[in-house]
Scaffold this motif. Structure first.
Motif, PDB file in Angstrom:
ATOM      1  N   MET A   1      85.626  87.441   8.133  1.00 29.57           N
ATOM      2  CA  MET A   1      87.051  87.399   8.472  1.00 29.57           C
ATOM      3  C   MET A   1      87.644  86.021   8.224  1.00 29.57           C
ATOM      4  SD  MET A   1      87.530  89.874  11.794  1.00 29.57           S
ATOM      5  CE  MET A   1      86.269  89.105  12.798  1.00 29.57           C
ATOM      6  N   VAL A   2      86.903  84.978   8.556  1.00 31.40           N
ATOM      7  CA  VAL A   2      87.385  83.619   8.289  1.00 31.40           C
ATOM      8  C   VAL A   2      87.522  83.380   6.794  1.00 31.40           C
ATOM      9  CG1 VAL A   2      86.855  81.158   8.495  1.00 31.40           C
ATOM     10  CG2 VAL A   2      86.476  82.680  10.442  1.00 31.40           C
ATOM     11  N   MET A   3      86.539  83.836   6.024  1.00 36.66           N
ATOM     12  CA  MET A   3      86.588  83.635   4.583  1.00 36.66           C
ATOM     13  C   MET A   3      87.754  84.379   3.952  1.00 36.66           C
ATOM     14  SD  MET A   3      84.182  81.556   4.463  1.00 36.66           S
ATOM     15  CE  MET A   3      84.246  81.240   2.709  1.00 36.66           C
TER      16      MET A   3
ATOM     17  N   THR B   1      97.705  62.334   3.535  1.00 34.48           N
ATOM     18  CA  THR B   1      96.760  63.039   4.397  1.00 34.48           C
ATOM     19  C   THR B   1      97.176  64.488   4.582  1.00 34.48           C
ATOM     20  OG1 THR B   1      96.227  61.010   5.617  1.00 34.48           O
ATOM     21  CG2 THR B   1      95.722  63.105   6.701  1.00 34.48           C
ATOM     22  N   LEU B   2      96.216  65.384   4.408  1.00 37.05           N
ATOM     23  CA  LEU B   2      96.453  66.808   4.647  1.00 37.05           C
ATOM     24  C   LEU B   2      95.907  67.163   6.026  1.00 37.05           C
ATOM     25  CD1 LEU B   2      95.313  68.233   1.185  1.00 37.05           C
ATOM     26  CD2 LEU B   2      97.605  67.498   1.877  1.00 37.05           C
ATOM     27  N   LYS B   3      96.765  67.709   6.864  1.00 41.92           N
ATOM     28  CA  LYS B   3      96.345  68.063   8.218  1.00 41.92           C
ATOM     29  C   LYS B   3      95.427  69.289   8.202  1.00 41.92           C
ATOM     30  CE  LYS B   3     100.541  66.341  10.479  1.00 41.92           C
ATOM     31  NZ  LYS B   3     101.693  66.711  11.347  1.00 41.92           N
ATOM     32  N   PRO B   4      94.499  69.353   9.151  1.00 49.62           N
ATOM     33  CA  PRO B   4      93.618  70.536   9.201  1.00 49.62           C
ATOM     34  C   PRO B   4      94.398  71.784   9.607  1.00 49.62           C
ATOM     35  CG  PRO B   4      93.285  69.168  11.141  1.00 49.62           C
ATOM     36  CD  PRO B   4      94.190  68.387  10.230  1.00 49.62           C
ATOM     37  N   ALA B   5      93.976  72.917   9.106  1.00 53.93           N
ATOM     38  CA  ALA B   5      94.601  74.180   9.495  1.00 53.93           C
ATOM     39  C   ALA B   5      94.291  74.472  10.961  1.00 53.93           C
ATOM     40  CB  ALA B   5      94.088  75.308   8.613  1.00 53.93           C
ATOM     41  N   LYS B   6      95.231  75.134  11.617  1.00 56.38           N
ATOM     42  CA  LYS B   6      95.035  75.542  13.004  1.00 56.38           C
ATOM     43  C   LYS B   6      94.631  77.009  13.041  1.00 56.38           C
ATOM     44  CE  LYS B   6      98.395  72.244  14.896  1.00 56.38           C
ATOM     45  NZ  LYS B   6      99.651  72.096  15.672  1.00 56.38           N
ATOM     46  N   VAL B   7      93.476  77.275  13.652  1.00 58.77           N
ATOM     47  CA  VAL B   7      92.934  78.633  13.734  1.00 58.77           C
ATOM     48  C   VAL B   7      92.852  79.029  15.201  1.00 58.77           C
ATOM     49  CG1 VAL B   7      90.961  80.120  13.256  1.00 58.77           C
ATOM     50  CG2 VAL B   7      91.625  78.353  11.603  1.00 58.77           C
ATOM     51  N   PHE B   8      93.371  80.219  15.506  1.00 54.25           N
ATOM     52  CA  PHE B   8      93.314  80.744  16.871  1.00 54.25           C
ATOM     53  C   PHE B   8      92.519  82.037  16.844  1.00 54.25           C
ATOM     54  CE2 PHE B   8      95.777  82.962  20.499  1.00 54.25           C
ATOM     55  CZ  PHE B   8      94.923  82.446  21.461  1.00 54.25           C
ATOM     56  N   VAL B   9      91.418  82.079  17.601  1.00 56.55           N
ATOM     57  CA  VAL B   9      90.549  83.255  17.656  1.00 56.55           C
ATOM     58  C   VAL B   9      90.698  83.908  19.023  1.00 56.55           C
ATOM     59  CG1 VAL B   9      88.182  84.119  17.502  1.00 56.55           C
ATOM     60  CG2 VAL B   9      88.907  82.207  16.057  1.00 56.55           C
TER      61      VAL B   9
ATOM     62  N   ILE C   1      84.654  81.366  15.138  1.00 58.18           N
ATOM     63  CA  ILE C   1      84.918  79.998  15.608  1.00 58.18           C
ATOM     64  C   ILE C   1      84.003  79.010  14.889  1.00 58.18           C
ATOM     65  CG2 ILE C   1      84.727  78.450  17.599  1.00 58.18           C
ATOM     66  CD1 ILE C   1      85.444  80.957  19.340  1.00 58.18           C
ATOM     67  N   ALA C   2      82.709  79.335  14.867  1.00 58.50           N
ATOM     68  CA  ALA C   2      81.732  78.441  14.242  1.00 58.50           C
ATOM     69  C   ALA C   2      82.024  78.250  12.761  1.00 58.50           C
ATOM     70  CB  ALA C   2      80.325  78.992  14.442  1.00 58.50           C
ATOM     71  N   THR C   3      82.382  79.333  12.075  1.00 59.46           N
ATOM     72  CA  THR C   3      82.658  79.249  10.633  1.00 59.46           C
ATOM     73  C   THR C   3      83.900  78.418  10.357  1.00 59.46           C
ATOM     74  OG1 THR C   3      81.634  81.419  10.292  1.00 59.46           O
ATOM     75  CG2 THR C   3      83.083  80.617   8.553  1.00 59.46           C
ATOM     76  N   ALA C   4      84.956  78.662  11.128  1.00 61.28           N
ATOM     77  CA  ALA C   4      86.195  77.895  10.939  1.00 61.28           C
ATOM     78  C   ALA C   4      85.971  76.413  11.216  1.00 61.28           C
ATOM     79  CB  ALA C   4      87.296  78.453  11.838  1.00 61.28           C
TER      80      ALA C   4
ATOM     81  N   ILE D   1      97.047  86.623   9.636  1.00 64.33           N
ATOM     82  CA  ILE D   1      96.407  87.264  10.788  1.00 64.33           C
ATOM     83  C   ILE D   1      95.320  88.196  10.264  1.00 64.33           C
ATOM     84  CG2 ILE D   1      96.700  88.799  12.775  1.00 64.33           C
ATOM     85  CD1 ILE D   1      99.627  88.000  12.881  1.00 64.33           C
ATOM     86  N   VAL D   2      94.139  88.159  10.893  1.00 66.05           N
ATOM     87  CA  VAL D   2      93.076  89.106  10.581  1.00 66.05           C
ATOM     88  C   VAL D   2      92.849  89.974  11.815  1.00 66.05           C
ATOM     89  CG1 VAL D   2      90.716  89.428   9.782  1.00 66.05           C
ATOM     90  CG2 VAL D   2      91.989  87.400   9.065  1.00 66.05           C
ATOM     91  N   ASP D   3      93.040  91.278  11.648  1.00 63.74           N
ATOM     92  CA  ASP D   3      92.889  92.229  12.750  1.00 63.74           C
ATOM     93  C   ASP D   3      91.560  92.953  12.602  1.00 63.74           C
ATOM     94  OD1 ASP D   3      93.058  94.164  14.690  1.00 63.74           O
ATOM     95  OD2 ASP D   3      95.016  94.946  14.077  1.00 63.74           O
ATOM     96  N   MET D   4      90.558  92.502  13.350  1.00 69.62           N
ATOM     97  CA  MET D   4      89.225  93.100  13.248  1.00 69.62           C
ATOM     98  C   MET D   4      89.234  94.573  13.635  1.00 69.62           C
ATOM     99  SD  MET D   4      85.707  91.938  15.150  1.00 69.62           S
ATOM    100  CE  MET D   4      84.138  92.708  14.758  1.00 69.62           C
ATOM    101  N   ALA D   5      90.129  94.941  14.554  1.00 68.82           N
ATOM    102  CA  ALA D   5      90.123  96.301  15.102  1.00 68.82           C
ATOM    103  C   ALA D   5      91.072  97.243  14.366  1.00 68.82           C
ATOM    104  CB  ALA D   5      90.503  96.251  16.586  1.00 68.82           C
TER     105      ALA D   5
END
Length: 390
Positions: free
Chosen positions: A144-146, A165-173, A184-187, A284-288
């Motif tokens: 899903m992260v990929m 400088t490029l800011k890091p992407a913000k990921v919300f799990v 979380i670990a992959t991101a 957005i990635v919807d696992m369900a």
């Protein structure tokens, strides 16, 4: 000698299968006869010759293969029509989705087929090596992260360059179960700034251990089931969660939802107004999505765009890394079989009193023997009767 058969998967776009040559060798050492359908590993580039060299018999006819079986092991369940090829008392082992496939379960009873549902393997220490839900969910979190990273117009890590400088992407799990923790670990490995939320505050320590922030939302009394699944929230708690996480969602480049309730429809966590609050280009990635969705507007099996926000609901996540997904699932199956293999007569030893088998055996000798399913089926029957009376 017990004959184990492995049919090819017929579901559209499915690349995984239930056995690899290394597993064939292991089953042969147990004393079993192994038969596989021709072409079973073609999608992951494993040839029939490799299976044959490992000791498997290659059978071209699917109906002949099934009629030979003492035990059928697969990823997806057989079709109703294919049950006619099985001998009475044959055992099938696969994902069965027994909560939503009661008619299929009834047919299993009619045919006196013994069945084991892989998604009902108990989540206890003894079963970790056979827990297919967890093994596939872990890979799903990675995929899903990929997929999200491929859709995002930004890079994930912070980059210091001569051009700025490029800011890091913000990921919300949302959801810190097996899939969520792997996401979380992959991101984090990819350099993103990660925040996570789960209704079970006990997982906050695990989130922090991965280097992510934990969004603390006071929902009152929550918790988890004895199997480690999140308990369903009340409507009032759902409203609080949606309201409090909305700001974090609006500020995120990627949002991944992983909330699923065992045997029930997943909760809707993100409504359209919240989607529309996100910046155009966000993902957005919807696992369900395949089971009803955590995100309003997501479509099972598709990638759509709403108000500039990409919503991924493709599903079959572990299928995106099919070779490793097959390796893990095939090992889960072998660990289950070997756990209960009776070496004296080379058979699978059924024991309905065993804590593992009592949790995952669905049908036996023409009856539904799983206590959880018996309870749910009885509740559904009672609800239907009440509706008819009304």
């Amino acid at each position: 000698m017990t004959i184990l058969v492995f049919p090819a998967e017929l579901k559209s776009q499915e690349k995984r299968c239930a056995v690899l040559p290394v597993n064939v060798k292991a089953y042969k050492l147990l004393g079993a006869t192994v038969q596989v359908q021709a072409g079973i590993g073609a999608a992951i580039h494993v040839t029939d010759e490799e299976y044959a060299e490992a000791g498997a018999d290659i059978v071209t006819s699917r109906s002949e293969l099934l009629s030979n079986a003492d035990i059928v092991l697969s990823l997806h369940k057989l079709s109703v029509d294919e049950l006619a090829h099985l001998k009475p008392s044959t055992m099938i082992v696969s994902y069965l989705d027994p909560f939503n496939e009661r008619d299929f379960v009834t047919r299993l009873c009619d045919k006196h087929i013994t069945s084991i549902s892989m998604e009902m393997i108990p989540r206890i220490s003894r079963c970790q090596k056979m827990d297919a839900l967890s093994s596939q969910a872990s890979l799903a979190g990675y995929v899903m992260v990929m997929q999200a990273a491929n859709q995002l117009n930004n890079v994930l890590p912070m980059m210091m360059t001569p051009a700025g400088t490029l800011k890091p992407a913000k990921v919300f799990v949302i959801g810190a179960g097996v899939a969520g923790l792997q996401a979380i670990a992959t991101a984090k490995r990819l350099g993103a700034s990660v925040t996570a939320f789960d209704t079970r505050t006990v997982v906050a320590e695990q989130v922090h251990s991965l280097g992510a922030k934990f969004l603390d939302i006071d929902l009152g009394e929550t918790g988890e089931t004895g199997q480690g699944y999140a308990q369903a929230l009340t409507p009032e708690q759902m409203q609080i969660q949606q309201r409090e996480q909305a700001k974090c969602i609006a500020d995120s480049d990627i949002v991944i939802t992983t909330a699923q309730l065992f045997g029930r429809k997943p909760p809707q966590l993100i409504n359209l107004p919240t989607v529309e609050s996100m910046q155009a280009g966000s993902v957005i990635v919807d696992m369900a999505a395949e089971n009803g969705g955590n995100v309003e507007g997501s479509i099972a099996g598709e990638v759509i765009t709403h108000n500039g926000v990409t919503i991924i609901g493709t599903g079959s996540w572990a299928n995106g890394v099919a070779k490793h997904a097959t390796q893990m699932y095939a090992n889960n199956l072998f660990n289950l079989v070997s756990e209960f293999w009776h070496k004296e007569d080379n058979t699978f030893s059924l024991d309905l009193e065993d804590e593992v088998q009592s949790g995952c055996i669905v049908t036996y000798q023409g009856q539904v023997v799983n206590a959880m399913l018996q309870s749910i089926y009885a509740e559904n029957h009672s609800s239907t009767d009440q509706k008819e009376e009304a």
